[in-house]
Design a protein around this motif. Structure first.
Motif, PDB file in Angstrom:
ATOM      1  N   SER A  57     112.621 -20.806  -4.454  1.00  0.00           N
ATOM      2  CA  SER A  57     111.320 -20.046  -4.234  1.00  0.00           C
ATOM      3  C   SER A  57     111.380 -18.481  -4.886  1.00  0.00           C
ATOM      4  O   SER A  57     112.227 -18.008  -5.101  1.00  0.00           O
ATOM      5  CB  SER A  57     111.081 -19.913  -2.668  1.00  0.00           C
ATOM      6  N   HIS A  58     110.208 -18.186  -4.997  1.00  0.00           N
ATOM      7  CA  HIS A  58     109.711 -16.987  -5.463  1.00  0.00           C
ATOM      8  C   HIS A  58     109.918 -15.637  -4.278  1.00  0.00           C
ATOM      9  O   HIS A  58     110.065 -14.555  -4.336  1.00  0.00           O
ATOM     10  CB  HIS A  58     108.381 -16.563  -5.927  1.00  0.00           C
ATOM     11  N   ARG A  59     110.007 -16.572  -2.962  1.00  0.00           N
ATOM     12  CA  ARG A  59     110.119 -15.532  -1.800  1.00  0.00           C
ATOM     13  C   ARG A  59     111.186 -16.201  -1.113  1.00  0.00           C
ATOM     14  O   ARG A  59     111.184 -17.081  -0.202  1.00  0.00           O
ATOM     15  CB  ARG A  59     108.881 -15.512  -0.980  1.00  0.00           C
ATOM     16  N   LEU A  60     112.716 -15.998  -1.176  1.00  0.00           N
ATOM     17  CA  LEU A  60     113.606 -16.846  -0.571  1.00  0.00           C
ATOM     18  C   LEU A  60     114.066 -16.201   0.916  1.00  0.00           C
ATOM     19  O   LEU A  60     113.789 -15.272   1.085  1.00  0.00           O
ATOM     20  CB  LEU A  60     114.750 -16.616  -1.433  1.00  0.00           C
ATOM     21  N   ARG A  61     114.370 -17.413   1.538  1.00  0.00           N
ATOM     22  CA  ARG A  61     114.844 -16.967   2.931  1.00  0.00           C
ATOM     23  C   ARG A  61     116.308 -16.938   2.737  1.00  0.00           C
ATOM     24  O   ARG A  61     116.927 -15.985   3.208  1.00  0.00           O
ATOM     25  CB  ARG A  61     114.549 -18.336   3.791  1.00  0.00           C
ATOM     26  N   ASN A  62     116.956 -17.780   2.190  1.00  0.00           N
ATOM     27  CA  ASN A  62     118.520 -17.677   1.589  1.00  0.00           C
ATOM     28  C   ASN A  62     118.567 -17.420   0.084  1.00  0.00           C
ATOM     29  O   ASN A  62     118.301 -18.278  -0.733  1.00  0.00           O
ATOM     30  CB  ASN A  62     119.073 -19.266   1.886  1.00  0.00           C
ATOM     31  N   PRO A  63     119.137 -16.109   0.010  1.00  0.00           N
ATOM     32  CA  PRO A  63     119.459 -15.950  -1.418  1.00  0.00           C
ATOM     33  C   PRO A  63     120.097 -17.003  -2.154  1.00  0.00           C
ATOM     34  O   PRO A  63     120.191 -17.092  -3.417  1.00  0.00           O
ATOM     35  CB  PRO A  63     120.205 -14.547  -1.595  1.00  0.00           C
ATOM     36  N   ALA A  64     121.169 -17.849  -1.475  1.00  0.00           N
ATOM     37  CA  ALA A  64     122.070 -18.714  -2.081  1.00  0.00           C
ATOM     38  C   ALA A  64     121.047 -20.004  -2.790  1.00  0.00           C
ATOM     39  O   ALA A  64     121.353 -20.736  -3.547  1.00  0.00           O
ATOM     40  CB  ALA A  64     122.814 -19.345  -1.036  1.00  0.00           C
ATOM     41  N   ASN A  65     119.751 -19.935  -2.636  1.00  0.00           N
ATOM     42  CA  ASN A  65     118.790 -20.880  -3.139  1.00  0.00           C
ATOM     43  C   ASN A  65     118.209 -20.513  -4.360  1.00  0.00           C
ATOM     44  O   ASN A  65     117.323 -21.066  -4.762  1.00  0.00           O
ATOM     45  CB  ASN A  65     117.823 -21.344  -2.199  1.00  0.00           C
ATOM     46  N   GLN A  66     118.841 -19.609  -4.933  1.00  0.00           N
ATOM     47  CA  GLN A  66     118.644 -19.176  -6.453  1.00  0.00           C
ATOM     48  C   GLN A  66     118.672 -20.213  -7.119  1.00  0.00           C
ATOM     49  O   GLN A  66     119.587 -20.987  -7.242  1.00  0.00           O
ATOM     50  CB  GLN A  66     119.576 -17.876  -6.592  1.00  0.00           C
ATOM     51  N   SER A  67     117.759 -20.344  -8.358  1.00  0.00           N
ATOM     52  CA  SER A  67     117.991 -21.728  -9.278  1.00  0.00           C
ATOM     53  C   SER A  67     118.467 -21.333 -10.347  1.00  0.00           C
ATOM     54  O   SER A  67     118.820 -19.986 -10.779  1.00  0.00           O
ATOM     55  CB  SER A  67     116.510 -22.050  -9.514  1.00  0.00           C
ATOM     56  N   PRO A  68     118.868 -22.288 -11.364  1.00  0.00           N
ATOM     57  CA  PRO A  68     119.391 -22.054 -12.576  1.00  0.00           C
ATOM     58  C   PRO A  68     118.205 -21.284 -13.316  1.00  0.00           C
ATOM     59  O   PRO A  68     117.009 -21.300 -12.817  1.00  0.00           O
ATOM     60  CB  PRO A  68     119.489 -23.315 -13.308  1.00  0.00           C
ATOM     61  N   GLY A  69     118.475 -20.548 -14.346  1.00  0.00           N
ATOM     62  CA  GLY A  69     117.629 -19.450 -15.126  1.00  0.00           C
ATOM     63  C   GLY A  69     116.373 -20.102 -15.590  1.00  0.00           C
ATOM     64  O   GLY A  69     115.167 -19.837 -15.888  1.00  0.00           O
ATOM     65  N   TRP A  70     116.547 -21.670 -16.105  1.00  0.00           N
ATOM     66  CA  TRP A  70     115.274 -22.045 -16.799  1.00  0.00           C
ATOM     67  C   TRP A  70     114.141 -22.526 -15.783  1.00  0.00           C
ATOM     68  O   TRP A  70     113.145 -22.667 -16.234  1.00  0.00           O
ATOM     69  CB  TRP A  70     115.949 -23.485 -17.591  1.00  0.00           C
ATOM     70  N   VAL A  71     114.364 -22.560 -14.639  1.00  0.00           N
ATOM     71  CA  VAL A  71     113.297 -22.737 -13.494  1.00  0.00           C
ATOM     72  C   VAL A  71     112.547 -21.422 -13.454  1.00  0.00           C
ATOM     73  O   VAL A  71     111.257 -21.823 -13.314  1.00  0.00           O
ATOM     74  CB  VAL A  71     114.115 -23.069 -12.206  1.00  0.00           C
ATOM     75  N   SER A  72     112.906 -20.276 -13.392  1.00  0.00           N
ATOM     76  CA  SER A  72     112.201 -19.030 -13.166  1.00  0.00           C
ATOM     77  C   SER A  72     110.785 -19.095 -13.956  1.00  0.00           C
ATOM     78  O   SER A  72     109.724 -19.066 -13.394  1.00  0.00           O
ATOM     79  CB  SER A  72     112.624 -17.910 -13.389  1.00  0.00           C
ATOM     80  N   PRO A  73     110.765 -19.234 -15.229  1.00  0.00           N
ATOM     81  CA  PRO A  73     109.520 -19.187 -16.095  1.00  0.00           C
ATOM     82  C   PRO A  73     108.539 -20.358 -15.598  1.00  0.00           C
ATOM     83  O   PRO A  73     107.344 -19.930 -15.561  1.00  0.00           O
ATOM     84  CB  PRO A  73     109.806 -19.514 -17.450  1.00  0.00           C
ATOM     85  N   VAL A  74     108.950 -21.357 -15.136  1.00  0.00           N
ATOM     86  CA  VAL A  74     108.061 -22.572 -14.484  1.00  0.00           C
ATOM     87  C   VAL A  74     107.549 -22.008 -13.517  1.00  0.00           C
ATOM     88  O   VAL A  74     106.343 -21.990 -13.043  1.00  0.00           O
ATOM     89  CB  VAL A  74     108.996 -23.886 -14.411  1.00  0.00           C
ATOM     90  N   LEU A  75     108.406 -21.706 -12.517  1.00  0.00           N
ATOM     91  CA  LEU A  75     107.759 -20.857 -11.117  1.00  0.00           C
ATOM     92  C   LEU A  75     106.746 -19.840 -11.477  1.00  0.00           C
ATOM     93  O   LEU A  75     105.720 -20.019 -10.717  1.00  0.00           O
ATOM     94  CB  LEU A  75     109.131 -20.738 -10.311  1.00  0.00           C
ATOM     95  N   GLU A  76     107.063 -19.159 -12.179  1.00  0.00           N
ATOM     96  CA  GLU A  76     106.066 -17.931 -12.347  1.00  0.00           C
ATOM     97  C   GLU A  76     104.732 -18.568 -12.945  1.00  0.00           C
ATOM     98  O   GLU A  76     103.841 -17.982 -12.737  1.00  0.00           O
ATOM     99  CB  GLU A  76     106.848 -16.954 -13.561  1.00  0.00           C
ATOM    100  N   SER A  77     104.802 -19.628 -13.714  1.00  0.00           N
ATOM    101  CA  SER A  77     103.542 -20.263 -14.464  1.00  0.00           C
ATOM    102  C   SER A  77     102.866 -20.684 -13.441  1.00  0.00           C
ATOM    103  O   SER A  77     101.512 -20.863 -13.480  1.00  0.00           O
ATOM    104  CB  SER A  77     103.798 -20.735 -15.672  1.00  0.00           C
ATOM    105  N   TYR A  78     103.587 -21.370 -12.455  1.00  0.00           N
ATOM    106  CA  TYR A  78     102.723 -21.818 -11.588  1.00  0.00           C
ATOM    107  C   TYR A  78     102.032 -20.840 -10.271  1.00  0.00           C
ATOM    108  O   TYR A  78     101.036 -20.922 -10.083  1.00  0.00           O
ATOM    109  CB  TYR A  78     103.581 -22.644 -10.371  1.00  0.00           C
ATOM    110  N   LEU A  79     102.775 -19.647 -10.244  1.00  0.00           N
ATOM    111  CA  LEU A  79     102.202 -18.586  -9.586  1.00  0.00           C
ATOM    112  C   LEU A  79     101.069 -18.005 -10.436  1.00  0.00           C
ATOM    113  O   LEU A  79      99.904 -17.700  -9.754  1.00  0.00           O
ATOM    114  CB  LEU A  79     103.293 -17.373  -9.158  1.00  0.00           C
ATOM    115  N   GLU A  80     101.021 -17.780 -11.550  1.00  0.00           N
ATOM    116  CA  GLU A  80      99.918 -17.406 -12.360  1.00  0.00           C
ATOM    117  C   GLU A  80      99.034 -18.306 -12.516  1.00  0.00           C
ATOM    118  O   GLU A  80      97.726 -17.617 -12.658  1.00  0.00           O
ATOM    119  CB  GLU A  80     100.477 -16.931 -13.882  1.00  0.00           C
ATOM    120  N   ASN A  81      99.146 -19.694 -12.558  1.00  0.00           N
ATOM    121  CA  ASN A  81      97.897 -20.473 -12.677  1.00  0.00           C
ATOM    122  C   ASN A  81      97.855 -21.180 -11.437  1.00  0.00           C
ATOM    123  O   ASN A  81      98.503 -22.513 -11.360  1.00  0.00           O
ATOM    124  CB  ASN A  81      98.026 -21.434 -13.853  1.00  0.00           C
ATOM    125  N   PRO A  82      97.206 -20.671 -10.297  1.00  0.00           N
ATOM    126  CA  PRO A  82      97.495 -21.605  -9.051  1.00  0.00           C
ATOM    127  C   PRO A  82      96.824 -22.917  -8.903  1.00  0.00           C
ATOM    128  O   PRO A  82      97.068 -23.752  -8.218  1.00  0.00           O
ATOM    129  CB  PRO A  82      96.700 -20.522  -8.095  1.00  0.00           C
TER     130      PRO A  82
END
Ligand code: HEC
Length: 184
Positions: free
Chosen positions: A88-113
């Motif tokens: 998530s972009h707003r994590l509850r558990n910091p251990a749920n960090q994803s591999p790096g390639w996921v972040s740009p996709v997550l960001e694009s979802y946030l930018e284009n709701p």
């Protein structure tokens, strides 16, 4: 004249070849999208079932389900070259960090709701990544909504001092499911 015709034919051949290539890519992408969705199904199903049976015992008890069963389910399904999880972009558990390639996709979802379609990402070694949005449902509000019952809020604060996963509304993007795999 003949030269011009030959040239036209050549252009046509190139155009057709390009069209065939695009069609092939589309089919490959389609297959990758399907495989990604298929691999995530047991994760989503098991999580939902665990959450529902946990909530039957009460929301405070259900926190343990999310805390212990969610990572255990992800680990048990991460085998044979498959890795999966949720982030998530707003994590509850910091251990749920994803591999790096996921972040740009997550960001694009946030930018284009408005765009909630699953995405695929080519990865090194001929592997593929697949990402799917997680949208907040009414069932999630007790633990991720605007206000948490005092006993729940207390338990969450105790277990997750850096919690950023409250204040969501139904329909909000809560995060994403991701999976990495090699196509057969
Ligand atoms: C009983 C409380 C509870 C409910 C209900 C609940 N969650 Fe959570 N959620 C948690 C806890 C606790 C964690 C942290 C789990 C961990 O330690 O990995 C969590 C983690 C997550 C994460 C992983 C990212 C992060 O922030 O660490 C996502 C995504 C998530 N929840 C989505 C949902 C969705 C979607 C729903 C509704 C279908 C839902 N949750 C319902 C308690 C809950």
């Amino acid at each position: 004249m003949l030269y011009r015709l030959a040239n036209r034919v050549r252009v046509l051949v190139v155009v057709l070849a390009l069209a065939a290539c695009t069609a092939e890519t589309d089919i490959a992408d389609e297959a990758t999208l399907e495989r990604g969705a298929e691999l995530l199904l047991p994760f989503k199903r098991d999580l939902q079932e665990a959450l529902k049976s946990g909530l039957e015992k009460g929301p405070v008890e259900a926190i343990s389900v999310c805390r212990f069963q969610a990572p255990a389910i992800a680990t048990s399904l991460s085998r044979d070259g498959i890795r999966l999880g949720r982030t998530s972009h707003r994590l509850r558990n910091p251990a749920n960090q994803s591999p790096g390639w996921v972040s740009p996709v997550l960001e694009s979802y946030l930018e284009n709701p408005g765009s909630r379609a699953a995405r695929i990402v080519p990865l090194p070694g001929g592997r593929s990544g697949y990402v799917e949005p997680i949208v907040l449902q009414p069932l999630c509000l007790s633990c991720h909504g605007e206000t948490l019952a005092p006993d729940l809020a207390e338990r969450v604060a105790e277990l997750y001092p850096d919690d950023r996963a409250t204040g969501f509304n139904v329909g909000d993007l809560r995060g994403v499911f991701w999976v990495e795999f090699a196509m057969r």
